[in-house]
Design an enzyme around this catalytic site. Structure first.
Site, short mmCIF file in Angstrom:
data_model
loop_
_atom_site.label_atom_id
_atom_site.label_comp_id
_atom_site.label_asym_id
_atom_site.label_seq_id
_atom_site.Cartn_x
_atom_site.Cartn_y
_atom_site.Cartn_z
N ARG A 63 0.85 -1.19 0.00
CA ARG A 63 0.00 0.00 0.00
C ARG A 63 0.89 1.24 0.00
O ARG A 63 2.09 1.14 0.08
CB ARG A 63 -0.94 -0.01 1.21
CG ARG A 63 -0.19 -0.39 2.49
CD ARG A 63 -0.66 0.23 3.72
NE ARG A 63 -0.56 1.67 3.68
CZ ARG A 63 0.57 2.36 3.83
NH1 ARG A 63 1.74 1.77 4.01
NH2 ARG A 63 0.56 3.69 3.80
N GLY A 64 0.23 2.42 -0.04
CA GLY A 64 0.98 3.67 -0.15
C GLY A 64 1.11 4.00 -1.64
O GLY A 64 1.46 3.14 -2.46
N ALA A 65 0.81 5.26 -1.97
CA ALA A 65 0.68 5.63 -3.38
C ALA A 65 1.91 5.26 -4.24
O ALA A 65 1.76 4.57 -5.27
CB ALA A 65 0.37 7.13 -3.47
N ARG A 100 -7.28 -0.10 -7.08
CA ARG A 100 -7.56 0.99 -6.13
C ARG A 100 -7.74 2.29 -6.93
O ARG A 100 -6.96 2.56 -7.83
CB ARG A 100 -6.43 1.14 -5.09
CG ARG A 100 -6.27 -0.11 -4.20
CD ARG A 100 -5.42 0.16 -2.98
NE ARG A 100 -6.09 1.01 -2.02
CZ ARG A 100 -5.49 1.56 -0.96
NH1 ARG A 100 -4.19 1.37 -0.76
NH2 ARG A 100 -6.16 2.31 -0.12
N GLN A 213 -2.67 2.59 9.92
CA GLN A 213 -1.35 2.69 9.28
C GLN A 213 -0.35 3.48 10.14
O GLN A 213 0.85 3.24 10.06
CB GLN A 213 -1.47 3.37 7.91
CG GLN A 213 -2.14 2.53 6.85
CD GLN A 213 -3.62 2.84 6.74
OE1 GLN A 213 -4.27 3.16 7.73
NE2 GLN A 213 -4.16 2.73 5.54
N ASP A 254 -1.97 11.08 -1.87
CA ASP A 254 -2.27 10.12 -2.95
C ASP A 254 -2.54 10.81 -4.27
O ASP A 254 -2.51 10.17 -5.33
CB ASP A 254 -3.47 9.26 -2.56
CG ASP A 254 -3.11 8.38 -1.38
OD1 ASP A 254 -3.14 8.88 -0.24
OD2 ASP A 254 -2.74 7.22 -1.61
N ASN A 264 -5.54 12.81 0.63
CA ASN A 264 -4.73 11.90 1.47
C ASN A 264 -5.68 11.10 2.36
O ASN A 264 -6.90 11.28 2.34
CB ASN A 264 -3.70 12.69 2.29
CG ASN A 264 -2.67 11.78 2.94
OD1 ASN A 264 -2.14 10.87 2.30
ND2 ASN A 264 -2.38 11.98 4.21
N LYS A 265 -5.10 10.24 3.15
CA LYS A 265 -5.86 9.35 4.03
C LYS A 265 -6.94 10.10 4.81
O LYS A 265 -6.70 11.21 5.30
CB LYS A 265 -4.87 8.65 4.97
CG LYS A 265 -5.45 7.63 5.93
CD LYS A 265 -6.28 6.57 5.26
CE LYS A 265 -5.57 5.81 4.18
NZ LYS A 265 -6.50 4.96 3.36
O1 MRU Z 1 -4.72 3.47 1.96
P1 MRU Z 1 -3.24 3.62 2.00
O2 MRU Z 1 -2.61 3.06 3.23
O3 MRU Z 1 -2.57 3.13 0.73
O4 MRU Z 1 -3.04 5.20 2.07
C1 MRU Z 1 -1.76 5.74 2.12
C2 MRU Z 1 -1.75 7.20 2.28
O5 MRU Z 1 -2.77 7.86 2.37
C3 MRU Z 1 -0.41 7.87 2.24
O6 MRU Z 1 -0.38 9.00 3.06
C4 MRU Z 1 -0.12 8.28 0.80
O7 MRU Z 1 -0.28 7.17 -0.05
C5 MRU Z 1 1.24 8.84 0.64
S1 MRU Z 1 2.48 7.57 0.73
C6 MRU Z 1 3.97 8.28 0.44
#
Ligand code: MRU
Length: 385
Positions: A63-65, A100, A213, A254, A264-265
């Site tokens: 996970r993570g963009a 996603r 997270q 993201d 973002n999250k």
């Molecule tokens: O749903 P996730 O855990 O993939 O979400 C991640 C985030 O929101 C991060 O802050 C974002 O992807 C930046 S990662 C460098």
């Protein structure tokens, strides 16, 4: 910061330098960390097909963009290994893109792969795909290191205004660390560099319900690096800011729109509101593949992922005797909602920490600093024509 073997790295697990994604010793399958097992177990997964890559992105084992972009790029390479036809190139792009919806890095990486493969013969496609996927990973590391150096200056400026030895308190949300990228992280890169320079930095870590997270991943990373940190319930940030216990917020993202809105999250927006009300600088760290010049109004235009309700209705953790258990915390019959992301309007953002410097969250600054990305038109063609 270390420079072992010429490779500058922020990521270390049990003192060993590593990355979040790697090619296995067979030379073709792909290794990742199973992030759903952290912080209790460190386990890795081997991906051997495009479907494996799609599954681990959907389940958020990865996970993570930036990292889902990297995994998807290797998913395309694995697909080419099975069948390098035009049809399979198109199919793999569609399968991976559907995993996603919110992080634009996924589409960016898949489009990069199509651009690298589209005009090649079948015979050339496998090697070309592995080459471009490896480049995408290497570029991510270089970008994040530059983000770290640019963000470090902001931390240094705050530290210079403090009394000697007084700590710089940074609040972060979700995980935008090395686990969310190939190495360094985005929001965490400046923090690791500040810590390594001897600046007394301390991080308030939002737990980031429902998937935690922050509590599970960011706290794990910071602990591995030896950075002092405190995990807080998501609702705590406003209180801390009112009491001058936060010097700055740094979050990841993201997707950043052409006008500087930041997706973002879920919960990021509330932190930005609290920061504005309390005069706390609110920074967003991002690599250029996170900028989406095809959208302007983030609230109106960015698709927000909605995930399964059980992520909200349950919590998973380790029992006193070491078992991992999931328990239900919501009454039977209650509805739950699970929006994965929210949008923070540009007016609430102090600055964007990018690989090309800290810039204002507006169209002019984004276009001036990233003309190469801004000039790219949305690719509305089919993946392969
Ligand atoms: O749903 P996730 O855990 O993939 O979400 C991640 C985030 O929101 C991060 O802050 C974002 O992807 C930046 S990662 C460098």
């Amino acid at each position: 910061m270390s420079d072992e073997g010429g490779y500058l790295s922020g990521m270390k697990i049990n003192g060993r330098q590593t990355r979040s994604i790697w090619l296995e010793s067979d030379g073709w399958s792909v290794g990742i960390i199973d992030q759903t097992r952290l912080p209790h177990d460190y386990a890795t997964l081997r991906l051997a097909s495009c479907e494996d890559a799609a599954r681990v992105i959907s389940t958020m084992q990865t996970r993570g963009a930036p990292l889902i972009g990297a995994v998807a790029a290797y998913g395309m390479a694995l697909a080419m290994r099975d069948d390098a036809s035009d049809q399979n190139l198109e199919r793999a792009h569609a399968v991976l893109l559907a995993t996603r919806p919110t992080a634009i890095n996924l589409k960016w990486a898949l489009d990069e792969m199509i651009a690298a493969l589209r005009n090649r013969s079948r015979a050339e496609r496998i090697a070309a795909a592995y080459r471009r996927a490896a480049e995408i990973c290497d570029e991510d590391v270089v970008i994040n290191e530059a983000i770290g150096r640019n963000g470090l200056r902001l931390i240094e400026e705050i530290a210079a205004r403090k009394k000697p030895g007084e700590r710089v308190n940074v609040l972060t949300h979700c995980n935008a660390g090395w686990l969310a990228t190939v190495d360094w992280g985005t929001a965490t890169a400046p923090i690791y560099m500040a810590h390594d320079k001897g600046i007394p930095v301390h991080v308030w870590v939002d737990e980031t319900r429902p998937r935690n997270q922050g509590a599970s991943l960011t706290a794990f990373e910071l602990g591995q690096h030896g950075v002092p940190h405190t995990v807080i319930p998501d609702n705590t940030g406003g209180h801390l800011m009112q009491h001058k216990l936060v010097d700055m917020a740094i979050v990841g993202t993201d997707r950043v729109t052409a006008q500087g809105d930041v997706c973002n999250k879920i919960g990021t927006y509330l932190k930005a509101l609290a920061a504005k009300d309390n005069g706390v600088p609110f920074y967003v760290a991002l690599p250029s593949p996170t900028i989406d010049f095809t959208v302007a109004d983030g609230v109106a235009e960015i698709p927000i992922e909605e995930r399964a309700g059980h992520e909200v209705a349950t919590m998973t953790g380790r029992t006193a005797d070491g078992r991992i258990e999931t328990v239900t915390i919501v009454p039977t019959g209650s509805n739950v909602a699970n929006y994965g992301f929210d949008v923070t309007p540009a007016r609430l953002v102090t600055g964007l920490i990018t690989e090309r410097g800290v810039i204002a969250p507006n169209r002019k600054a984004l276009e001036d600093n990233f003309p190469d990305h801004a000039s790219r038109r949305p690719d509305t063609r089919k993946a392969v024509e």
